[in-house]
Design an enzyme around this catalytic site. Structure first.
Site, PDB file in Angstrom:
ATOM      1  N   CYS A 198       2.378  -0.200  -5.468  1.00 19.04           N
ATOM      2  CA  CYS A 198       1.266  -1.157  -5.532  1.00 19.04           C
ATOM      3  C   CYS A 198       0.041  -0.523  -4.900  1.00 19.04           C
ATOM      4  O   CYS A 198       0.136   0.077  -3.825  1.00 19.04           O
ATOM      5  CB  CYS A 198       1.640  -2.434  -4.787  1.00 19.04           C
ATOM      6  SG  CYS A 198       0.357  -3.693  -4.843  1.00 19.04           S
ATOM      7  N   LEU A 199      -1.099  -0.672  -5.568  1.00 16.13           N
ATOM      8  CA  LEU A 199      -2.334  -0.101  -5.033  1.00 16.13           C
ATOM      9  C   LEU A 199      -2.716  -0.749  -3.702  1.00 16.13           C
ATOM     10  O   LEU A 199      -3.461  -0.154  -2.922  1.00 16.13           O
ATOM     11  CB  LEU A 199      -3.475  -0.266  -6.051  1.00 16.13           C
ATOM     12  CG  LEU A 199      -3.275   0.489  -7.371  1.00 16.13           C
ATOM     13  CD1 LEU A 199      -4.389   0.149  -8.350  1.00 16.13           C
ATOM     14  CD2 LEU A 199      -3.202   1.993  -7.133  1.00 16.13           C
ATOM     15  N   HIS A 258       0.929 -11.241  -7.898  1.00 17.42           N
ATOM     16  CA  HIS A 258      -0.337 -11.143  -7.154  1.00 17.42           C
ATOM     17  C   HIS A 258      -1.160 -12.422  -7.326  1.00 17.42           C
ATOM     18  O   HIS A 258      -1.750 -12.916  -6.367  1.00 17.42           O
ATOM     19  CB  HIS A 258      -1.170  -9.954  -7.651  1.00 17.42           C
ATOM     20  CG  HIS A 258      -0.803  -8.629  -7.064  1.00 17.42           C
ATOM     21  ND1 HIS A 258      -0.795  -8.378  -5.713  1.00 17.42           N
ATOM     22  CD2 HIS A 258      -0.456  -7.446  -7.654  1.00 17.42           C
ATOM     23  CE1 HIS A 258      -0.455  -7.110  -5.495  1.00 17.42           C
ATOM     24  NE2 HIS A 258      -0.241  -6.519  -6.666  1.00 17.42           N
ATOM     25  N   GLY A 304      -1.743  -1.233 -13.508  1.00 23.57           N
ATOM     26  CA  GLY A 304      -2.058  -2.654 -13.545  1.00 23.57           C
ATOM     27  C   GLY A 304      -2.948  -3.011 -12.381  1.00 23.57           C
ATOM     28  O   GLY A 304      -2.988  -2.289 -11.381  1.00 23.57           O
ATOM     29  N   HIS A 312       4.860  -8.143 -11.831  1.00 20.95           N
ATOM     30  CA  HIS A 312       4.255  -7.681 -10.569  1.00 20.95           C
ATOM     31  C   HIS A 312       2.831  -8.251 -10.433  1.00 20.95           C
ATOM     32  O   HIS A 312       2.451  -8.766  -9.379  1.00 20.95           O
ATOM     33  CB  HIS A 312       4.264  -6.150 -10.573  1.00 20.95           C
ATOM     34  CG  HIS A 312       3.556  -5.475  -9.437  1.00 20.95           C
ATOM     35  ND1 HIS A 312       4.208  -4.669  -8.534  1.00 20.95           N
ATOM     36  CD2 HIS A 312       2.239  -5.450  -9.075  1.00 20.95           C
ATOM     37  CE1 HIS A 312       3.338  -4.200  -7.661  1.00 20.95           C
ATOM     38  NE2 HIS A 312       2.138  -4.649  -7.968  1.00 20.95           N
ATOM     39  N   GLU A 313       2.060  -8.183 -11.528  1.00 20.92           N
ATOM     40  CA  GLU A 313       0.668  -8.668 -11.482  1.00 20.92           C
ATOM     41  C   GLU A 313       0.624 -10.190 -11.372  1.00 20.92           C
ATOM     42  O   GLU A 313      -0.229 -10.748 -10.669  1.00 20.92           O
ATOM     43  CB  GLU A 313      -0.111  -8.222 -12.722  1.00 20.92           C
ATOM     44  CG  GLU A 313      -0.175  -6.724 -12.983  1.00 20.92           C
ATOM     45  CD  GLU A 313      -0.549  -5.892 -11.781  1.00 20.92           C
ATOM     46  OE1 GLU A 313      -1.200  -6.411 -10.864  1.00 20.92           O
ATOM     47  OE2 GLU A 313      -0.171  -4.708 -11.744  1.00 20.92           O
ATOM     48  N   GLN A 353      -6.351  -8.656  -6.086  1.00 20.71           N
ATOM     49  CA  GLN A 353      -6.408  -7.418  -5.294  1.00 20.71           C
ATOM     50  C   GLN A 353      -7.830  -6.983  -4.984  1.00 20.71           C
ATOM     51  O   GLN A 353      -8.035  -6.151  -4.100  1.00 20.71           O
ATOM     52  CB  GLN A 353      -5.672  -6.288  -6.027  1.00 20.71           C
ATOM     53  CG  GLN A 353      -4.160  -6.507  -6.085  1.00 20.71           C
ATOM     54  CD  GLN A 353      -3.489  -5.434  -6.913  1.00 20.71           C
ATOM     55  OE1 GLN A 353      -3.431  -5.537  -8.136  1.00 20.71           O
ATOM     56  NE2 GLN A 353      -2.989  -4.410  -6.269  1.00 20.71           N
TER      57      GLN A 353
HETATM   58  O1  GNR Z   1       0.070   1.317 -10.436  1.00 25.50           O
HETATM   59  C1  GNR Z   1       1.033   0.561 -10.320  1.00 25.50           C
HETATM   60  N1  GNR Z   1       2.268   1.012 -10.670  1.00 25.50           N
HETATM   61  C2  GNR Z   1       3.382   0.189 -10.800  1.00 25.50           C
HETATM   62  C3  GNR Z   1       4.623   0.793 -10.958  1.00 25.50           C
HETATM   63  C4  GNR Z   1       5.753   0.029 -11.119  1.00 25.50           C
HETATM   64  C5  GNR Z   1       5.669  -1.342 -11.132  1.00 25.50           C
HETATM   65  C6  GNR Z   1       4.436  -1.966 -10.951  1.00 25.50           C
HETATM   66  C7  GNR Z   1       3.298  -1.206 -10.802  1.00 25.50           C
HETATM   67  S1  GNR Z   1       1.764  -1.987 -10.626  1.00 25.50           S
HETATM   68  C8  GNR Z   1       0.840  -0.776  -9.748  1.00 25.50           C
HETATM   69  C9  GNR Z   1      -0.616  -1.184  -9.635  1.00 25.50           C
HETATM   70  C10 GNR Z   1      -0.732  -2.460  -8.829  1.00 25.50           C
HETATM   71  O2  GNR Z   1      -0.674  -2.508  -7.641  1.00 25.50           O
HETATM   72  N2  GNR Z   1      -0.840  -3.558  -9.505  1.00 25.50           N
HETATM   73  O3  GNR Z   1      -0.874  -4.739  -8.867  1.00 25.50           O
HETATM   74 NI    NI Z   2       0.243  -4.480  -7.048  1.00 24.13          NI
END
Ligand code: GNR
Ligand code: NI
Length: 167
Positions: A91-92, A137, A46, A133-134, A51
């Site tokens: 999270c990246l 952000h 995601g 999660h997104e 980001q």
């Molecule tokens: O790559 C991602 N893996 C992930 C694993 C578990 C729950 C959420 C994520 S999102 C993350 C990529 C990212 O930072 N998205 O904002």
């Molecule tokens: Ni993230």
């Protein structure tokens, strides 16, 4: 198309609130393509526009094994949520840090596609968690901010150490 630079926590720009998209034009399509390309290259499942320092409500996701199920959510809204999920997140923007966050197990999301067509999506499991999660952000919230203060201190110390090592 282009690979975009992903902001690293802690960075004040990760705490900006994204605005709704009002114009569905070619520039939006280009942004979505670049977001998808950046997500796949990372690799991640995601990516939110926040980001890459673009403060518009745009998310791309793909939780499939073969990277062939891209989901694009513009101006997403959760209209229903149920159950409890606690899967380990990463999270990246916070490389090397993984922890469990409590989320809804199932969500129903209303959003627009890249052409401005509204649709609803029912998701569960990893996709549902990733959507939450997104969407965090887009509100300026990074997943580690769901953790205890002690864990957040440890995350900041770990990232500072990473930064020193790479300098
Ligand atoms: O790559 C991602 N893996 C992930 C694993 C578990 C729950 C959420 C994520 S999102 C993350 C990529 C990212 O930072 N998205 O904002
Ligand atoms: Ni993230």
């Amino acid at each position: 198309m282009a690979l975009l630079n992903v902001l690293r926590y802690p960075d004040a720009r990760l705490h900006k609130t994204a605005s709704p998209v009002t114009v569905f034009d070619e520039a939006l399509k280009t942004l979505i393509q670049s977001l998808a390309e950046t997500m796949y290259a990372a690799p991640g499942i995601g990516l939110a526009a926040t980001q890459v320092d673009v403060h518009k409500q745009v998310i791309v996701l793909d939780v499939s094994e073969h990277h062939d199920a891209l989901v694009v959510l513009v101006n997403p809204e959760i209209v229903d949520a149920s159950g409890v999920s606690d899967i380990e997140e990463g999270c990246l923007s916070v490389p090397g840090v993984y922890d469990i966050v409590e989320r809804a197990e199932r969500v129903k999301v209303r959003a627009y596609d890249q052409s401005g067509k509204q649709f609803t999506l029912e998701a569960q499991g990893l996709l549902a968690v990733c959507i939450q999660h997104e969407m965090d952000h887009l509100k300026g919230k990074v997943f580690v901010e769901h953790l205890s203060q002690l864990k957040q201190q440890r995350v900041r110390a770990k990232l500072a150490k990473q930064l020193r090592k790479s300098a």
